[in-house]
Design an enzyme around this catalytic site. Structure first.
Site, PDB file in Angstrom:
ATOM      1  N   ASP A  66      29.258 102.934  27.947  1.00 17.06           N
ATOM      2  CA  ASP A  66      29.060 102.721  29.377  1.00 17.06           C
ATOM      3  C   ASP A  66      29.846 101.493  29.843  1.00 17.06           C
ATOM      4  O   ASP A  66      30.393 100.760  29.033  1.00 17.06           O
ATOM      5  CB  ASP A  66      27.563 102.596  29.722  1.00 17.06           C
ATOM      6  CG  ASP A  66      26.831 101.592  28.826  1.00 17.06           C
ATOM      7  OD1 ASP A  66      27.493 100.808  28.123  1.00 17.06           O
ATOM      8  OD2 ASP A  66      25.591 101.588  28.842  1.00 17.06           O
ATOM      9  N   ASN A 135      13.095 100.342  30.854  1.00 23.38           N
ATOM     10  CA  ASN A 135      12.733 101.485  31.701  1.00 23.38           C
ATOM     11  C   ASN A 135      13.032 102.821  31.019  1.00 23.38           C
ATOM     12  O   ASN A 135      12.896 103.869  31.631  1.00 23.38           O
ATOM     13  CB  ASN A 135      13.456 101.413  33.051  1.00 23.38           C
ATOM     14  CG  ASN A 135      14.966 101.557  32.918  1.00 23.38           C
ATOM     15  OD1 ASN A 135      15.489 101.680  31.809  1.00 23.38           O
ATOM     16  ND2 ASN A 135      15.666 101.542  34.038  1.00 23.38           N
ATOM     17  N   HIS A 137      16.029 103.795  29.798  1.00 21.01           N
ATOM     18  CA  HIS A 137      17.390 104.330  29.951  1.00 21.01           C
ATOM     19  C   HIS A 137      18.149 104.330  28.631  1.00 21.01           C
ATOM     20  O   HIS A 137      17.920 103.510  27.753  1.00 21.01           O
ATOM     21  CB  HIS A 137      18.163 103.615  31.069  1.00 21.01           C
ATOM     22  CG  HIS A 137      18.666 102.245  30.749  1.00 21.01           C
ATOM     23  ND1 HIS A 137      19.178 101.407  31.706  1.00 21.01           N
ATOM     24  CD2 HIS A 137      18.750 101.547  29.584  1.00 21.01           C
ATOM     25  CE1 HIS A 137      19.559 100.277  31.127  1.00 21.01           C
ATOM     26  NE2 HIS A 137      19.310 100.332  29.852  1.00 21.01           N
ATOM     27  N   GLU A 142      19.717 106.369  33.825  1.00 21.37           N
ATOM     28  CA  GLU A 142      18.479 105.751  34.300  1.00 21.37           C
ATOM     29  C   GLU A 142      17.364 106.797  34.429  1.00 21.37           C
ATOM     30  O   GLU A 142      17.635 108.000  34.375  1.00 21.37           O
ATOM     31  CB  GLU A 142      18.738 105.098  35.666  1.00 21.37           C
ATOM     32  CG  GLU A 142      19.830 104.034  35.656  1.00 21.37           C
ATOM     33  CD  GLU A 142      19.380 102.709  35.031  1.00 21.37           C
ATOM     34  OE1 GLU A 142      18.439 102.691  34.226  1.00 21.37           O
ATOM     35  OE2 GLU A 142      20.002 101.683  35.359  1.00 21.37           O
TER      36      GLU A 142
END
Ligand code: PGA
Length: 240
Positions: A66, A135, A137, A142
């Site tokens: 990423d 979270n 991800h 996400e």
């Protein structure tokens, strides 16, 4: 999922690094994908130590996981700069064996296609190492991400924007990322997930023992046939 629980961050990183090197010994010119962030720092130090001890250079190919949109590859805090510093330069990896996103490219969609082409041309990712966001991800997929999607541009969640601030020397307002998609990631032949510390204990419980749901993208790893989760005791502390 295979669960490997170590006493602490150092031991977890060492165990994951040993298993990673052992897996790659059997593969010629493997394609690997690694995460940036805090989690892989000791794992990567172990890679550098291993190759300098054996006076060898790996024959690995790299695909970027990423990158922050709007951040150049030489900026401290970019994913590419992280790997230049921690791996590519110390190990002397030539540029032609690296495919990495350029977060300031004019045509970001072309960056996505380029990554998928690189993976196809090398017959898939042999081993993917991942960290996990609090979270849930994976990469920058996400919560709410579609597991059927490939490499794409994603809006960042609030918690990722806050976490990102720690990676940069100067304040940066990142709102989007470019990331391998879940579909692409889940096709990797082997996946290692690493998580360390109390702050990851809730998400590790959800990833390992919760329902498989787009709300926790990491939970899709439950369906991967060859996934190894490396944790320290704190990250594993809420598991049943
Ligand atoms: P971290 O990031 O390794 O810095 O905790 C993990 C992630 O957000 O995927």
């Amino acid at each position: 999922m295979h669960l490997i629980i170590s006493t602490d961050f150092e031991e977890m990183s060492g165990t994951a690094a040993e298993d990673f090197l052992f897996t790659l010994e059997k593969i010629s010119k493997p394609v690997i994908c690694l995460p940036s962030g805090k989690t892989p720092v000791i794992f990567l130090r172990n890679m550098r130590n291993y190759f300098s001890r054996h006076e060898k250079h790996p024959d690995w190919y790299f695909i970027g996981l990423d990158e922050w949109v709007g951040v150049g590859q030489d900026v401290k805090g970019s994913c590419r700069q992280f790997f230049d510093e921690h791996l590519f330069k110390p190990l002397g990896i030539p540029e032609e064996r690296i495919s990495f996103f350029n977060g300031i490219a004019e045509d970001l969609e072309a960056e996505c296609r380029k990554a998928e082409r690189f993976i196809d041309a090398h017959k898939g990712i042999d081993i993917m190492v991942l960290g996990i966001g609090t979270n849930g991800h994976l990469g920058l997929n996400e919560p709410g991400s579609d597991p059927e999607l490939r490499t794409q541009i994603k809006g960042l969640s609030e918690s990722t924007m806050v976490a990102a601030k720690d990676y940069f020397d100067e304040p940066k307002d990142v709102k989007q990322g470019i990331t391998l998609g879940l579909k692409t990631m889940l096709e990797s032949k082997t996946v290692f997930l690493m998580a360390s510390g109390e702050s990851k204990s809730d998400v590790i419980k959800a990833v390992v023992e919760g329902h498989v749901t787009p709300d926790i993208p990491g939970s899709f790893l439950q369906g991967h046939p060859n996934c190894f989760v490396y944790m320290d005791e704190k990250a594993a502390s809420k598991l049943d």
